[in-house]
Motif scaffolding. Structure first.
Motif, PDB file in Angstrom:
ATOM      1  N   GLN A 171       0.790  -1.108  -0.115  1.00  0.00           N
ATOM      2  CA  GLN A 171      -0.013   0.022  -0.010  1.00  0.00           C
ATOM      3  C   GLN A 171       0.778   1.385   0.049  1.00  0.00           C
ATOM      4  O   GLN A 171       0.605   2.299  -0.502  1.00  0.00           O
ATOM      5  CB  GLN A 171      -0.948  -0.053   1.128  1.00  0.00           C
ATOM      6  CG  GLN A 171      -1.962  -0.979   1.118  1.00  0.00           C
ATOM      7  CD  GLN A 171      -2.877  -0.900  -0.131  1.00  0.00           C
ATOM      8  OE1 GLN A 171      -3.019  -0.035  -0.811  1.00  0.00           O
ATOM      9  NE2 GLN A 171      -3.267  -2.343  -0.490  1.00  0.00           N
ATOM     10  N   LYS A 172       2.076   0.943   0.750  1.00  0.00           N
ATOM     11  CA  LYS A 172       2.968   2.495   0.832  1.00  0.00           C
ATOM     12  C   LYS A 172       3.283   2.595  -0.713  1.00  0.00           C
ATOM     13  O   LYS A 172       3.466   3.733  -1.179  1.00  0.00           O
ATOM     14  CB  LYS A 172       4.201   1.993   1.591  1.00  0.00           C
ATOM     15  CG  LYS A 172       3.736   2.132   3.204  1.00  0.00           C
ATOM     16  CD  LYS A 172       5.316   1.855   3.884  1.00  0.00           C
ATOM     17  CE  LYS A 172       5.024   1.606   5.189  1.00  0.00           C
ATOM     18  NZ  LYS A 172       6.352   1.204   6.003  1.00  0.00           N
ATOM     19  N   ALA A 173       3.798   1.653  -1.294  1.00  0.00           N
ATOM     20  CA  ALA A 173       4.392   1.753  -2.551  1.00  0.00           C
ATOM     21  C   ALA A 173       3.204   2.221  -3.839  1.00  0.00           C
ATOM     22  O   ALA A 173       3.651   3.068  -4.745  1.00  0.00           O
ATOM     23  CB  ALA A 173       5.013   0.615  -3.160  1.00  0.00           C
TER      24      ALA A 173
ATOM     25  N   GLU B  52       4.983  -1.941  16.268  1.00  0.00           N
ATOM     26  CA  GLU B  52       5.536  -1.056  15.274  1.00  0.00           C
ATOM     27  C   GLU B  52       6.431   0.044  16.002  1.00  0.00           C
ATOM     28  O   GLU B  52       6.989  -0.113  17.099  1.00  0.00           O
ATOM     29  CB  GLU B  52       4.572  -0.703  14.338  1.00  0.00           C
ATOM     30  CG  GLU B  52       3.628  -1.796  13.691  1.00  0.00           C
ATOM     31  CD  GLU B  52       2.461  -1.561  12.651  1.00  0.00           C
ATOM     32  OE1 GLU B  52       2.751  -1.183  11.774  1.00  0.00           O
ATOM     33  OE2 GLU B  52       1.525  -1.037  13.480  1.00  0.00           O
ATOM     34  N   LYS B  53       6.319   1.209  15.549  1.00  0.00           N
ATOM     35  CA  LYS B  53       6.981   2.250  16.065  1.00  0.00           C
ATOM     36  C   LYS B  53       6.379   2.521  17.229  1.00  0.00           C
ATOM     37  O   LYS B  53       5.191   2.996  17.393  1.00  0.00           O
ATOM     38  CB  LYS B  53       7.038   3.504  15.065  1.00  0.00           C
ATOM     39  CG  LYS B  53       8.229   3.136  14.044  1.00  0.00           C
ATOM     40  CD  LYS B  53       8.334   4.165  12.889  1.00  0.00           C
ATOM     41  CE  LYS B  53       7.222   3.688  12.142  1.00  0.00           C
ATOM     42  NZ  LYS B  53       6.970   4.556  10.814  1.00  0.00           N
ATOM     43  N   PRO B  54       7.015   2.839  18.600  1.00  0.00           N
ATOM     44  CA  PRO B  54       6.566   3.241  19.648  1.00  0.00           C
ATOM     45  C   PRO B  54       5.825   4.674  19.469  1.00  0.00           C
ATOM     46  O   PRO B  54       6.276   5.593  19.099  1.00  0.00           O
ATOM     47  CB  PRO B  54       7.563   3.355  20.579  1.00  0.00           C
ATOM     48  CG  PRO B  54       8.800   3.268  20.143  1.00  0.00           C
ATOM     49  CD  PRO B  54       8.610   2.901  18.487  1.00  0.00           C
TER      50      PRO B  54
ATOM     51  N   VAL C 133      16.603  -6.515   9.554  1.00  0.00           N
ATOM     52  CA  VAL C 133      16.331  -5.974  10.869  1.00  0.00           C
ATOM     53  C   VAL C 133      16.568  -4.477  10.988  1.00  0.00           C
ATOM     54  O   VAL C 133      15.569  -3.694  11.061  1.00  0.00           O
ATOM     55  CB  VAL C 133      17.081  -6.641  12.084  1.00  0.00           C
ATOM     56  CG1 VAL C 133      16.605  -5.888  13.565  1.00  0.00           C
ATOM     57  CG2 VAL C 133      17.337  -8.029  12.403  1.00  0.00           C
ATOM     58  N   VAL C 134      17.401  -4.149  10.258  1.00  0.00           N
ATOM     59  CA  VAL C 134      17.700  -2.778  10.089  1.00  0.00           C
ATOM     60  C   VAL C 134      16.723  -1.967   9.264  1.00  0.00           C
ATOM     61  O   VAL C 134      16.372  -0.834   9.397  1.00  0.00           O
ATOM     62  CB  VAL C 134      19.159  -2.376   9.386  1.00  0.00           C
ATOM     63  CG1 VAL C 134      19.254  -0.837   9.258  1.00  0.00           C
ATOM     64  CG2 VAL C 134      20.204  -2.977  10.342  1.00  0.00           C
ATOM     65  N   GLY C 135      15.932  -2.889   8.569  1.00  0.00           N
ATOM     66  CA  GLY C 135      14.868  -2.000   7.692  1.00  0.00           C
ATOM     67  C   GLY C 135      14.770  -2.787   6.160  1.00  0.00           C
ATOM     68  O   GLY C 135      13.738  -2.460   5.489  1.00  0.00           O
TER      69      GLY C 135
HETATM   70  C1  LIG Z   1      13.944  -3.160  14.418  1.00  0.00           C
HETATM   71  C2  LIG Z   1      14.691  -2.059  13.589  1.00  0.00           C
HETATM   72  C3  LIG Z   1      13.874  -1.198  13.073  1.00  0.00           C
HETATM   73  N1  LIG Z   1      14.310  -0.056  12.494  1.00  0.00           N
HETATM   74  C4  LIG Z   1      13.571   0.975  11.629  1.00  0.00           C
HETATM   75  O1  LIG Z   1      12.128   0.772  12.034  1.00  0.00           O
HETATM   76  C5  LIG Z   1      11.541   1.508  11.140  1.00  0.00           C
HETATM   77  C6  LIG Z   1      10.315   0.519  10.686  1.00  0.00           C
HETATM   78  O2  LIG Z   1       9.111   1.319  10.314  1.00  0.00           O
HETATM   79  P1  LIG Z   1       8.605   1.243   9.230  1.00  0.00           P
HETATM   80  O3  LIG Z   1       7.079   1.631   9.120  1.00  0.00           O
HETATM   81  O4  LIG Z   1       8.718  -0.154   8.379  1.00  0.00           O
HETATM   82  O5  LIG Z   1       9.258   2.345   8.247  1.00  0.00           O
HETATM   83  P2  LIG Z   1       9.484   3.957   8.361  1.00  0.00           P
HETATM   84  O6  LIG Z   1      10.552   4.261   9.091  1.00  0.00           O
HETATM   85  O7  LIG Z   1       8.024   4.612   8.793  1.00  0.00           O
HETATM   86  O8  LIG Z   1       9.418   4.366   6.895  1.00  0.00           O
HETATM   87  P3  LIG Z   1       8.539   4.137   5.667  1.00  0.00           P
HETATM   88  O9  LIG Z   1       8.822   3.181   4.889  1.00  0.00           O
HETATM   89  O10 LIG Z   1       8.188   5.668   5.237  1.00  0.00           O
HETATM   90  O11 LIG Z   1       7.024   3.780   6.301  1.00  0.00           O
HETATM   91  C7  LIG Z   1      12.265   1.454   9.737  1.00  0.00           C
HETATM   92  O12 LIG Z   1      12.672   2.766   9.349  1.00  0.00           O
HETATM   93  C8  LIG Z   1      13.472   0.802  10.026  1.00  0.00           C
HETATM   94  O13 LIG Z   1      14.756   1.022   9.355  1.00  0.00           O
HETATM   95  C9  LIG Z   1      15.651   0.279  12.521  1.00  0.00           C
HETATM   96  O14 LIG Z   1      16.241   1.199  12.186  1.00  0.00           O
HETATM   97  N2  LIG Z   1      16.716  -0.637  13.155  1.00  0.00           N
HETATM   98  C10 LIG Z   1      16.044  -1.870  13.751  1.00  0.00           C
HETATM   99  O15 LIG Z   1      16.687  -2.619  14.413  1.00  0.00           O
END
Ligand SMILES: Cc1cn([C@@H]2O[C@H](COP(=O)(O)OP(=O)(O)OP(=O)(O)O)[C@@H](O)[C@H]2O)c(=O)[nH]c1=O
Length: 610
Positions: free
Chosen positions: A64-66, A99-101, A196-198
């Motif tokens: 959906q994001k893409a 997800e993100k806190p 993990v990093v994303g």
């Molecule tokens: C577990 C972990 C996660 N992340 C970051 O967590 C976000 C996840 O959120 P998302 O919703 O997937 O992405 P977003 O940051 O909101 O960006 P978007 O793609 O615009 O939705 C991404 O950033 C990832 O790197 C790290 O940098 N290190 C880690 O160890």
């Protein structure tokens, strides 16, 4: 530097990363990809309960994001980019998606949940190929996910708060960043670190190879002779033989069509091979070979390979062969196959179990699925060889579930009980906590077999007395499943037949993995007996793997076939279970998921008779 030739294939395209994540940007640009960044405006608010698995949720969010970016750019420019990449990273623990806190307290809640435990990180990725025709946007979506497991050390409250105060958790799934300060929280990682990093770069490159570089003819011929899928290697991407044309944005590759590829200029050659073959159907070959993988697992379990290695591993093949009393050559091959299947690891000092194998494939231990594997090997395997006649003739004439068939031999019954015990132990906690059942003080698990779920219910709800009601020939064997002796005081076993005998009194009745074994008329008969015994305000908890329209998950499909070859039963959808409960006087029907594969339905007995 562009290390992977397939990334080079994208250099002449307009590629857009639909993400605000600085980590994704960095990973992809370090891989040599050239792209624009257009953060998506898609709100990450999909209903998580509507997805059969956490990764299905992550994939859909990524898609959906893409798609949002593709359609916004198309509307604005009237020219969509060629490729849009979306990703979504989530952390999962105990069936919960993090997800993100939202704030520091939320970050604290997440990190405390992860503290000292292992969790999974999933990144869902969508690669969208766009094409505008007559002002219309046309998209082809390729999607995948990657899972990495991460274990946190035991961390003190002070350390957690210090970490939260650093500000790092706030824009990261699960509230930590493994690549920075958060790395200090992590004891070990299994799988792709960048996932993990994303962004799972390795899997992404493999997908690009599948999409852009279908195998060359030599490879296809090699496959014909050797049955070794030549996929998943980056060498295929080197385009010496194929050139850019053959490796271009092939439609067949992009949309994953596995049907006929258009014939090349010369048409099919004498081997029936075409100039531009369709993408290599590696998933299909995996499917075709699937039974061999199952049989290898079954055999290794039966020969107690995982027990031997759990106790004494790492061991060389020759030592394993001696211990399991098998040939060295056969054992060596079996062990190597188990390595390829991710069940064993091969080290300099010999073979050893992966954590998965030690936990689930050794014969002892609360999470052991050894009995379930044995049941599949010795029973399901045989009946499934007759799937064709079951499909032709419809469900088996033999009535009843294996535990209830009086003609069953003692051994077969015990094997079935072991299988059910293993499965029930594995899922009991998730089932017991799917709803808050603390309002009930008595429960009766009908067909509750060895009492694995009943024990968990008693453990979870200190006021609850639980009765397991099952056939005498089942109850007779229960003690051998609980070698520690005494059953908890609030747990009792009552022999009886739920179709014939009075049901024990209880406020809450449980039917776990029972209804799918029975045809509709028997299900109605059983539910009306339960309904008559249940007092107004009492409850009925049904646990099944529902066939739901949403659930394209493979998980529920084998169950559908099970019912066909094994009994007169059938799998039902959640809507059907809801309706069945409604028809038998249960109202306020609620549904929850217990892990990836089970659905739990709870209804309350209304005061008026149905
Ligand atoms: C577990 C972990 C996660 N992340 C970051 O967590 C976000 C996840 O959120 P998302 O919703 O997937 O992405 P977003 O940051 O909101 O960006 P978007 O793609 O615009 O939705 C991404 O950033 C990832 O790197 C790290 O940098 N290190 C880690 O160890």
């Amino acid at each position: 530097m562009v290390l992977s030739p397939v990334i080079g294939k994208l250099l002449h395209k307009r590629v857009v990363l639909a993400s605000a994540s600085p980590r994704r940007r960095e990973i992809l640009s370090q891989a040599g990809l050239r792209f624009e960044v257009v953060p998506s405006r898609f709100k990450e608010k999909l209903d998580k309960a509507a997805f059969p698995t956490p990764y299905a949720y992550a994939i859909e969010t990524a898609k959906q994001k893409a798609l949002e970016v593709a359609s916004r750019m198309h509307q604005k420019d009237l020219r969509a980019p060629d490729v849009v990449i979306g990703a979504d990273t989530i952390v999962t623990i105990g069936g919960l998606i993090l997800e993100k806190p939202a704030d520091k307290q939320d970050a604290y809640r997440m990190l405390s949940r992860l503290n000292g435990k292992e969790h999974s990180v999933f990144t869902g990725v969508a690669i969208i190929h766009c094409c505008s025709e007559d002002g219309q946007l046309d998209t082809d979506v390729c999607e995948f996910h990657e899972e990495t497991t991460v274990k946190f050390s035991e961390l003190s409250e002070d350390l957690l708060w210090e970490y939260i105060d650093s500000g790092e958790p706030m824009d990261k799934a699960g509230g930590y960043g493994i690549q920075a300060l958060g790395g200090m929280l992590v004891e070990c990682v299994h799988g792709d670190f960048l996932n993990v990093v994303g962004f799972p770069l390795n899997h992404f490159c493999k997908k690009l190879v599948e999409l852009y570089c279908p195998p060359r003819r030599e490879d296809v011929q090699r496959v014909k002779h050797e049955s070794i899928p030549p996929v998943d290697t980056f060498e295929i991407a080197s385009d010496t033989a194929q050139g850019d044309e053959g490796c271009g944005p092939s439609r067949a590759g992009v949309d994953g069509h596995t049907g006929q590829a258009p014939a090349g200029p010369q048409g099919p050659d004498t081997n029936g091979l075409v100039e531009n073959p369709p993408p290599f159907p590696s998933d299909l070959l995996d499917l075709i070979d699937g039974f061999k993988a199952s049989k290898a697992l079954f055999t290794a379990c039966k020969l107690k390979v995982f027990d031997v290695l759990k106790e004494e591993g790492p061991l060389k093949a020759v030592d394993v062969a001696r211990k399991i009393n098998a040939s060295v050559c056969g054992t060596g091959r079996l062990l190597d196959v188990c390595v390829a299947l991710g069940l064993l690891e091969k080290t300099d000092t010999g073979y050893r179990n992966t954590r998965l194998a030690s936990r689930h494939l050794a014969s002892e231990g609360v999470c052991s699925l050894h009995g379930f594997v044995a049941y599949n090997d010795e029973h399901a395997w045989t009946v499934f060889t007759d799937l064709e006649s079951a499909v032709r003739q419809g469900p088996r004439a033999a009535a009843g579930s294996p535990a209830e068939d009086p003609s069953q031999s003692r051994d077969r019954r015990l094997r079935f009980m072991r299988a059910m015990h293993g499965l029930a132990q594995l899922t009991a906690r998730q089932v017991a906590t799917a709803f808050d059942l603390s309002r009930f003080t008595s429960a009766c698990d009908l067909g509750g077999c060895t009492g694995a779920l009943a024990r968990e219910l008693a453990r979870e709800y200190p006021r609850l007395k639980v009765t397991v009601f099952d056939l005498p020939e089942v109850i007779e064997h229960v003690s051998s499943f609980h070698p520690e002796g005494r059953q908890p005081e609030r747990l009792r076993f009552v022999p009886g037949d739920f179709f014939k005998d009075d049901l024990p009194d209880a406020q809450l009745y449980v039917l776990s993995r029972i209804l799918h074994d029975w045809a509709d008329d028997r299900v109605h008969e059983l539910l009306s007996r339960v309904s008559r015994s249940c007092k107004p305000g009492g409850g009925l908890l049904v646990v099944e793997t529902a066939l739901d329209e949403r659930r394209a998950a493979r998980a529920s499909l084998p169950a559908a076939l099970n019912a066909l070859v094994r009994t007169q039963g059938r799998e039902r959808s959640l809507a059907e279970y809801r309706s069945l409960l409604g028809q038998h006087g249960f109202r306020e029907v609620q549904v929850a998921q217990a892990g990836d594969r089970l659905d739990v339905v709870l209804g309350t007995r209304a005061s008026s008779a149905p």
